[in-house]
Design an enzyme around this catalytic site. Sequence first.
Site, mmCIF file in Angstrom:
data_model
loop_
_atom_site.group_PDB
_atom_site.id
_atom_site.type_symbol
_atom_site.label_atom_id
_atom_site.label_comp_id
_atom_site.label_asym_id
_atom_site.label_seq_id
_atom_site.Cartn_x
_atom_site.Cartn_y
_atom_site.Cartn_z
ATOM 1 N N THR A 192 0.768 -0.891 -0.219
ATOM 2 C CA THR A 192 -0.067 -0.077 -0.101
ATOM 3 C C THR A 192 0.880 1.160 -0.077
ATOM 4 O O THR A 192 1.554 1.673 0.861
ATOM 5 C CB THR A 192 -0.866 -0.088 1.252
ATOM 6 O OG1 THR A 192 -1.619 -1.197 1.262
ATOM 7 C CG2 THR A 192 -1.798 1.054 1.196
ATOM 8 N N VAL A 208 7.051 -8.766 6.290
ATOM 9 C CA VAL A 208 5.421 -8.802 6.121
ATOM 10 C C VAL A 208 5.013 -9.930 6.685
ATOM 11 O O VAL A 208 5.933 -10.871 7.367
ATOM 12 C CB VAL A 208 5.323 -8.996 4.556
ATOM 13 C CG1 VAL A 208 5.886 -7.946 3.883
ATOM 14 C CG2 VAL A 208 5.911 -10.261 4.046
ATOM 15 N N SER A 232 13.730 -10.605 17.323
ATOM 16 C CA SER A 232 13.033 -10.619 18.562
ATOM 17 C C SER A 232 13.240 -9.354 19.280
ATOM 18 O O SER A 232 14.252 -8.654 19.456
ATOM 19 C CB SER A 232 13.312 -11.758 19.435
ATOM 20 O OG SER A 232 12.632 -11.663 20.691
ATOM 21 N N LYS A 268 14.471 -19.022 16.372
ATOM 22 C CA LYS A 268 13.403 -18.082 16.797
ATOM 23 C C LYS A 268 12.309 -18.783 17.330
ATOM 24 O O LYS A 268 11.647 -18.158 18.293
ATOM 25 C CB LYS A 268 13.253 -16.939 15.758
ATOM 26 C CG LYS A 268 12.147 -16.040 16.069
ATOM 27 C CD LYS A 268 12.446 -15.361 17.107
ATOM 28 C CE LYS A 268 11.593 -13.929 17.123
ATOM 29 N NZ LYS A 268 10.089 -14.327 17.077
ATOM 30 N N HIS A 311 12.933 -19.919 20.737
ATOM 31 C CA HIS A 311 13.109 -18.941 21.611
ATOM 32 C C HIS A 311 11.568 -18.535 22.157
ATOM 33 O O HIS A 311 11.341 -18.101 23.401
ATOM 34 C CB HIS A 311 13.429 -17.733 20.863
ATOM 35 C CG HIS A 311 13.339 -16.210 21.308
ATOM 36 N ND1 HIS A 311 12.006 -15.527 21.085
ATOM 37 C CD2 HIS A 311 13.984 -15.436 22.352
ATOM 38 C CE1 HIS A 311 12.030 -14.258 21.910
ATOM 39 N NE2 HIS A 311 13.358 -14.301 22.469
ATOM 40 N N ASN A 312 10.588 -18.378 21.056
ATOM 41 C CA ASN A 312 9.308 -17.925 21.559
ATOM 42 C C ASN A 312 8.403 -19.046 22.126
ATOM 43 O O ASN A 312 7.630 -18.880 22.963
ATOM 44 C CB ASN A 312 8.665 -17.852 20.032
ATOM 45 C CG ASN A 312 8.809 -16.434 19.351
ATOM 46 O OD1 ASN A 312 9.888 -16.037 19.482
ATOM 47 N ND2 ASN A 312 7.924 -16.027 18.582
ATOM 48 N N GLU A 347 9.566 -18.455 25.644
ATOM 49 C CA GLU A 347 8.768 -17.194 26.029
ATOM 50 C C GLU A 347 7.447 -17.572 26.605
ATOM 51 O O GLU A 347 7.152 -17.181 27.637
ATOM 52 C CB GLU A 347 8.722 -16.319 24.905
ATOM 53 C CG GLU A 347 8.143 -14.732 25.059
ATOM 54 C CD GLU A 347 7.802 -14.492 23.691
ATOM 55 O OE1 GLU A 347 6.730 -13.668 23.409
ATOM 56 O OE2 GLU A 347 8.987 -14.081 23.162
ATOM 57 N N TYR A 348 6.974 -18.402 25.910
ATOM 58 C CA TYR A 348 5.536 -18.907 26.330
ATOM 59 C C TYR A 348 5.594 -19.576 27.742
ATOM 60 O O TYR A 348 4.938 -19.333 28.789
ATOM 61 C CB TYR A 348 4.886 -19.980 25.296
ATOM 62 C CG TYR A 348 4.189 -19.661 24.290
ATOM 63 C CD1 TYR A 348 4.604 -18.728 23.289
ATOM 64 C CD2 TYR A 348 2.810 -19.966 24.045
ATOM 65 C CE1 TYR A 348 3.654 -18.523 22.383
ATOM 66 C CE2 TYR A 348 2.079 -19.712 22.807
ATOM 67 C CZ TYR A 348 2.578 -18.668 22.113
ATOM 68 O OH TYR A 348 1.992 -18.485 21.000
#
Length: 483
Positions: A35, A75, A129, A184, A187-188, A191-192
Site C-alpha cells: 500500500t 511482512v 525478537s 527463533k 525462543h518463542n 517465552e511461552y
Amino acid sequence: MAEQDIGLIGLAVMGENLVLNMESKGFGVAVYNRTVEKVDKFMAGRANGKNIVGCRSIEELVQNLKKPRRVMLLVKAGAAVDAFIDQLIPHLEKGDIIIDGGNSHFPDSIRRTEYVESKGLLFIGTGVSGGEEGALKGPSMMPGGSPDAWPHVKEIFQTICAHTESGEPCCDWVGEDGAGHFVKMVHNGIEYGDMQMICETYQLMKEGLGMSNEEMHDVFTEWNEGELDSYLIEITRDILGYKDADGNAVLDLILDTAGQKGTGKWTAIAALDEGQPLTLIGEAVFARCLSSLKDERTEAAKHLKGQTQPFSGDKKAFIDDLRKALYASKIISYAQGYQLMRSAAKTHGWHLNYGGIALMWRGGCIIRSVFLGKIKEAFDNNPDLVNLLFDPFFEGAVTSAQPSWRNVVTQAVNMGIPVPALSTALAFFDGYRHERLPANLLQAQRDYFGAHTYERVDKPRGEYFHTNWTGRGGDTAASTYNA
C-alpha cells in the site's frame, strides 16, 4: 541511484522501526510497501530528512540498491512472503540476497532457501525478537539460510542488533536453511513457558496468599535484583504497579483469556516430531487454550467444586519457595528447549553453536535475562553438553531448589490452584533422573495387543522379542517396532 545499503519491504510497526534503526547506525535504506500510501506517510513523517528513499514499486526499490542487492521482507508470514519473493526474483541478479525477517515457520525457510538458490540468488531467514522497542533500539537477530549470504549482511545485522554489556552483538550466523527461524521458534516457545510460570506464581500469590498488587509488585522488584533478573520479571513488576488515570489497577480489568500467534504451538509440534519431551512449553500452550474457554470455565465454576484448603504456614518463607521453584522450573524449560535444538540439528544437518545462541538471547529479545550468561558459560565449558542439567552449576541449582519446588507444587495442589508449568517441570526432573521408568509395562501392553515387540534388560540393545501372552496369538510380531 543505486546507493542504498539495503532495501526493506513492509512498513508496519516492526518494519518502520527497523528502518529507522538501520538509518541511525549509518546505513542507507530504500523502502517499499504494497500500500504505497504508507510509503508516502512514512517519508513525510518519521523518515523525513533521513537517508531513506521511498519507492513506489519493487523495480524502483531494486534500482536504488548497491550490489549485491539486499532486500529484507518484514511482512506477514505465509503466502505474502512467497508472493514477494516471486515478485522480486525477476528484478534481481545472481548473488543478490532476499531476507525474510518475519515470524516464518522453519520448514518454509528450508523450502525458500532451496527455491531462491535455484534461481541463482541467496536467501536468509532471520528471527527478529524484541518487539517494537527492540526493532528501533536493537533486537536479537537469529539469521540462517544460504551461508554465502552472511558476509554481505553481517556488518548491518551486527551493528543494528542489541549488544551485551560487554559489547558482544546479540546476532550471529545460526546455520543452514531454516536454522535461524527454528531457533527463533524455540525462543518463542521458551517465552511461552517463562510467561506461564510467572503467571502461575502470580496466581499463587494473589489467590493462595491473598496478596495485593502492591505487595506482589514489591516481590517482583526484589526478584528482579537476583538470579531471576530478566525482561519478563521486570515488566511483570511494572504491570503490577500500574494504575490508570482513575486510580484503577489495569491488570485487574483485563479479561483472563490469552491469545497466541502459533509459534509456541509450532515448538510443541516440532518436539513431538523429534520425539523430545518438551513438556513445559507444551503445557504453556495448553494453558492458553484453556484460558480461551472463558464461557465454559464460568459455567464450570458454578458446578465443579474443588476440594481445597486455605494456605497455612509462613507466608514470607513460601514466597521465597516460589522464587526457587520458578528458577528451577525455568532451568528445566531451557534444558528441554536445548534438547529440542540438539535433536533438530541432527535431523536437519545444522551446525548450531549453543553457547552462541544463549549470547544472541542475552539482549534485545523478550526472554533476555542474566540467566542466559550461565547457559553460555555451560556450553563454553563443554560444547558437547548433552543436557543443561549435567552442567555443575545447573545441577547444583535444581538440587538445592528441590525442597522449595516440591513444597510449592504440593501447596498448589492442596489449594486447588493450577500450576501446569511448575508441576510438569518437576515431573520431568523426576522422570529424567529415574534410571528405570514404567515403560517396561507399557511395552508389554503394546506387545500384548499389537505384537509390537520389546527389548530385554538381559539382552543387548537392538534385539527385539515377542511374547504370545494369551497362548492364542502365535509367534508373528509387528515388523515396525515403533508402531
